[in-house]
Scaffold this active site. Sequence first.
Site, mmCIF file in Angstrom:
data_model
loop_
_atom_site.group_PDB
_atom_site.id
_atom_site.type_symbol
_atom_site.label_atom_id
_atom_site.label_comp_id
_atom_site.label_asym_id
_atom_site.label_seq_id
_atom_site.Cartn_x
_atom_site.Cartn_y
_atom_site.Cartn_z
ATOM 1 N N SER A 1 -9.493 -21.166 3.793
ATOM 2 C CA SER A 1 -8.696 -22.296 4.262
ATOM 3 C C SER A 1 -9.538 -23.331 5.003
ATOM 4 C CB SER A 1 -7.582 -21.801 5.184
ATOM 5 O OG SER A 1 -6.827 -20.795 4.555
HETATM 6 N N1 SAH Z 1 -7.827 -16.040 5.653
HETATM 7 C C1 SAH Z 1 -8.610 -16.157 4.442
HETATM 8 C C2 SAH Z 1 -7.917 -17.063 3.451
HETATM 9 C C3 SAH Z 1 -7.713 -16.372 2.171
HETATM 10 S S1 SAH Z 1 -6.641 -17.162 1.006
HETATM 11 C C4 SAH Z 1 -10.020 -16.602 4.755
HETATM 12 O O1 SAH Z 1 -10.295 -16.949 5.919
HETATM 13 O O2 SAH Z 1 -10.881 -16.558 3.883
HETATM 14 C C5 SAH Z 1 -5.238 -16.109 1.088
HETATM 15 C C6 SAH Z 1 -5.442 -14.671 0.692
HETATM 16 O O3 SAH Z 1 -4.158 -14.049 0.727
HETATM 17 C C7 SAH Z 1 -5.994 -14.441 -0.699
HETATM 18 O O4 SAH Z 1 -7.176 -13.703 -0.623
HETATM 19 C C8 SAH Z 1 -4.888 -13.644 -1.414
HETATM 20 O O5 SAH Z 1 -5.365 -12.659 -2.300
HETATM 21 C C9 SAH Z 1 -4.168 -13.019 -0.227
HETATM 22 N N2 SAH Z 1 -2.795 -12.581 -0.478
HETATM 23 C C10 SAH Z 1 -1.824 -13.170 -1.219
HETATM 24 N N3 SAH Z 1 -0.694 -12.438 -1.175
HETATM 25 C C11 SAH Z 1 -0.958 -11.364 -0.383
HETATM 26 C C12 SAH Z 1 -0.200 -10.241 0.039
HETATM 27 N N4 SAH Z 1 1.072 -10.043 -0.330
HETATM 28 N N5 SAH Z 1 -0.786 -9.322 0.846
HETATM 29 C C13 SAH Z 1 -2.075 -9.470 1.231
HETATM 30 N N6 SAH Z 1 -2.846 -10.513 0.853
HETATM 31 C C14 SAH Z 1 -2.293 -11.446 0.062
#
Ligand code: SAH
Length: 227
Positions: free
Chosen positions: A61
């Site tokens: 993000s």
């Molecule tokens: N906080 C992360 C952002 C990752 S993007 C960072 O700092 O890099 C959001 C993430 O949420 C993705 O990796 C995706 O696979 C995950 N995601 C989506 N649905 C999810 C769920 N139900 N449970 C756990 N992770 C999930």
Amino acid sequence: MDFDVLRAQMVDRQLISRGIRDRRVLDAFRAVPRELFVPDELREFAYEDSALPISCGQTISQPYIVALTIESMNLRGGERVLEIGTGTGYAAAVLCQIAEKVYSVERIPSLAESARDRLSRLGYQNVLVSCADGTLGWPEYAPYDAIAASAGGPRIPRALSSQLAPGGHLVIPIGLESSSQVLVRVTRDGDQFRQEPLADVLFVPLVGVEGWEDGELELNGGSMREK
Ligand code: SAH
């Protein structure tokens, strides 16, 4: 490239200038080397004012949105925090700088594994990463003083509200369409839940039992919405 200089500039130009004030949050962003969380070939863009692609079609993000989310959790130090959507582990690392213990859930196994390795290599000892459906929370360690989701769903998953401690905040992007996601803060007051909108945003989909079905929606990624 002098990443220390770029990191300091990011804090000034992207966070402070947009109103992030909490010293704990600013110090945490000054401490975490974002260049070590983005894919190698994108390292030079690590401190850009945007979300960046990572593997598996996901994103890391935009720094400001991570900061807004974490500042809105009102952490004072010593909290136990749940994060949904570990991705690279960047937001988890920022949370580790402030909270006592961070529990982070990622649904994609390869991302969970590499985030776990990266966080451990960088010396973060107060974080646990689980590979599971985070729309169900992480019941084993509940309740949490604060919860953040970095993927957006159609509604607030009940499991997340119910795993929130009294007085705790849950910050999560919610929206029925990619063009109308809002970062929402839910505050628990006894059995009542108060909701406040924080910002218009774009996050990747929250996929799971209390989120979107796999393949139901394609979104763009953890950034402010273009107006
Ligand atoms: N906080 C992360 C952002 C990752 S993007 C960072 O700092 O890099 C959001 C993430 O949420 C993705 O990796 C995706 O696979 C995950 N995601 C989506 N649905 C999810 C769920 N139900 N449970 C756990 N992770 C999930």
